[in-house]
Design a protein around this motif. Structure first.
Motif, PDB file in Angstrom:
ATOM      1  N   GLN A   1      37.258  13.445  64.692  1.00 10.92           N
ATOM      2  CA  GLN A   1      37.416  14.679  63.920  1.00 10.92           C
ATOM      3  C   GLN A   1      38.882  14.865  63.555  1.00 10.92           C
ATOM      4  O   GLN A   1      39.770  14.663  64.387  1.00 10.92           O
ATOM      5  CB  GLN A   1      36.915  15.889  64.709  1.00 10.92           C
TER       6      GLN A   1
ATOM      7  N   ASP B   1      34.233  14.064  61.109  1.00  9.16           N
ATOM      8  CA  ASP B   1      34.203  15.471  60.702  1.00  9.16           C
ATOM      9  C   ASP B   1      35.600  15.925  60.320  1.00  9.16           C
ATOM     10  O   ASP B   1      36.582  15.561  60.987  1.00  9.16           O
ATOM     11  CB  ASP B   1      33.666  16.344  61.840  1.00  9.16           C
TER      12      ASP B   1
ATOM     13  N   THR C   1      37.766  19.432  59.443  1.00  9.50           N
ATOM     14  CA  THR C   1      37.786  20.889  59.484  1.00  9.50           C
ATOM     15  C   THR C   1      39.118  21.390  58.950  1.00  9.50           C
ATOM     16  O   THR C   1      40.180  20.955  59.413  1.00  9.50           O
ATOM     17  CB  THR C   1      37.596  21.401  60.931  1.00  9.50           C
TER      18      THR C   1
ATOM     19  N   GLN D   1      40.120  30.875  68.366  1.00  9.97           N
ATOM     20  CA  GLN D   1      39.197  30.822  67.241  1.00  9.97           C
ATOM     21  C   GLN D   1      39.189  29.445  66.574  1.00  9.97           C
ATOM     22  O   GLN D   1      38.153  28.982  66.102  1.00  9.97           O
ATOM     23  CB  GLN D   1      39.559  31.909  66.224  1.00  9.97           C
TER      24      GLN D   1
ATOM     25  N   GLN E   1      37.022  27.091  68.625  1.00 10.67           N
ATOM     26  CA  GLN E   1      35.597  27.345  68.400  1.00 10.67           C
ATOM     27  C   GLN E   1      35.150  26.779  67.062  1.00 10.67           C
ATOM     28  O   GLN E   1      34.066  26.192  66.953  1.00 10.67           O
ATOM     29  CB  GLN E   1      35.321  28.856  68.444  1.00 10.67           C
ATOM     30  N   ALA E   2      35.972  26.937  66.033  1.00 12.97           N
ATOM     31  CA  ALA E   2      35.639  26.397  64.714  1.00 12.97           C
ATOM     32  C   ALA E   2      35.565  24.880  64.752  1.00 12.97           C
ATOM     33  O   ALA E   2      34.692  24.264  64.127  1.00 12.97           O
ATOM     34  CB  ALA E   2      36.666  26.847  63.680  1.00 12.97           C
TER      35      ALA E   2
ATOM     36  N   LYS F   1      34.905  23.064  67.463  1.00  7.82           N
ATOM     37  CA  LYS F   1      33.718  22.738  68.258  1.00  7.82           C
ATOM     38  C   LYS F   1      32.455  22.826  67.412  1.00  7.82           C
ATOM     39  O   LYS F   1      31.551  21.979  67.524  1.00  7.82           O
ATOM     40  CB  LYS F   1      33.609  23.694  69.450  1.00  7.82           C
ATOM     41  N   ASN F   2      32.396  23.818  66.538  1.00 10.71           N
ATOM     42  CA  ASN F   2      31.231  24.006  65.669  1.00 10.71           C
ATOM     43  C   ASN F   2      31.266  23.100  64.443  1.00 10.71           C
ATOM     44  O   ASN F   2      30.346  23.131  63.616  1.00 10.71           O
ATOM     45  CB  ASN F   2      31.145  25.468  65.215  1.00 10.71           C
ATOM     46  N   LYS F   3      32.338  22.327  64.318  1.00 11.88           N
ATOM     47  CA  LYS F   3      32.524  21.379  63.211  1.00 11.88           C
ATOM     48  C   LYS F   3      32.404  22.068  61.847  1.00 11.88           C
ATOM     49  O   LYS F   3      31.793  21.549  60.912  1.00 11.88           O
ATOM     50  CB  LYS F   3      31.532  20.217  63.328  1.00 11.88           C
ATOM     51  N   LYS F   4      33.017  23.232  61.776  1.00  8.34           N
ATOM     52  CA  LYS F   4      33.029  23.942  60.500  1.00  8.34           C
ATOM     53  C   LYS F   4      33.871  23.179  59.482  1.00  8.34           C
ATOM     54  O   LYS F   4      34.876  22.573  59.822  1.00  8.34           O
ATOM     55  CB  LYS F   4      33.601  25.351  60.682  1.00  8.34           C
TER      56      LYS F   4
END
Length: 260
Positions: free
Chosen positions: A131, A174, A176, A218, A221-222, A224-227
């Motif tokens: 990532q 990924d 982000t 934040q 978390q983003a 981790k969520n692979k936004k």
């Protein structure tokens, strides 16, 4: 399962806060920035820091970055997560900003991030995935006064990494893009004036803004969520939607907004 995380811009602000987040999660870290002493201070704040490795360099020195990435890959044998948090801001009118200053901003914010990402990407693909995180800015979505080169560098990151994402989606990579608004860091203090010297003034909006620790929480978390893209901040986030749906109103507001 622990990850190997490389964080640039790790000597202060958001980058430093991210170091503590990932270290406390049990990950192995490579931390980079220009200031070696500050990097060792950050490392010293991590108890039993044998899994935190300092790799100091200047992102604007683009000719050495591929070599630095090669060195980073050798430290733990691979990199699972690259967080491009290093960068420099700007406080100067476009007509009063020297070309060398604009080039420095582009080298640091855009080319530095691109070169490091391209250098680690083949290894990530060979290892089955990874990532890449790009810390952009809300100014990567719109331009404001005194930030022409800075906004350009952040806009360029969006174009490049949106394109790259479409090329590596089938390789378990990924990407982000993080767009922070105002965060209480030294970003304004260290921002470059037109002549390339630092502003050395803390902006009011940053002084009263979100803490780096909350921003880092934040971001983690983003990630981790692979936004694909995440906006982080206060009410300034609404400017993204105002620009998109009511561009004329946005333009009128940004002309009179305080630029700090």
């Amino acid at each position: 399962m622990s990850k190997i995380v490389w964080i640039t811009g790790a000597s202060s602000g958001i980058g430093e806060a991210l170091v503590y987040r990932y270290f406390n999660a049990g990950d192995k870290l490579i931390i980079s920035a220009r200031n070696r002493d500050e990097l060792f201070r950050v490392k010293g704040n991590c108890k039993n820091s044998f899994n935190v490795h300092v790799l100091a360099f200047d992102l604007s020195e683009t000719g050495i970055l591929a070599q630095k990435a090669e060195a980073a890959l050798k430290i733990f044998g691979k990199i699972d997560l690259l967080i491009n948090s290093g960068g420099v801001s700007q406080r100067g009118l476009a007509l009063e900003t020297e070309l060398k200053t604009e080039q420095q901003i582009m080298d640091t914010n855009f080319w530095g991030t691109v070169i490091l990402s391209k250098a680690v990407l083949p290894s990530m693909i060979n290892n089955g995935g990874g990532q890449i995180v790009v810390v952009s800015s809300l100014v990567g979505k719109f331009g404001t006064k005194l930030r022409s080169a800075y906004a350009a560098s952040k806009h360029a990151l969006h174009g490049y990494f949106d394109s790259l994402r479409s090329e590596v989606y089938d390789k378990n990579i990924d990407i982000t893009i993080i767009c922070p608004g105002f965060v209480k860091t030294n970003v304004t203090y260290n921002a470059l004036k037109g002549d390339g010297n630092p502003l050395n003034i803390m902006g009011d909006a940053h002084e009263n803004a979100m803490t780096p620790a909350e921003c880092a929480k934040q971001i983690v978390q983003a990630v981790k969520n692979k936004k694909e893209e995440a906006y982080i901040g206060g009410k300034e986030i609404k400017a993204v939607w105002l620009k998109r749906f009511f561009p004329k109103i946005f333009s009128k507001k940004v002309r009179t907004a305080k630029a700090n």
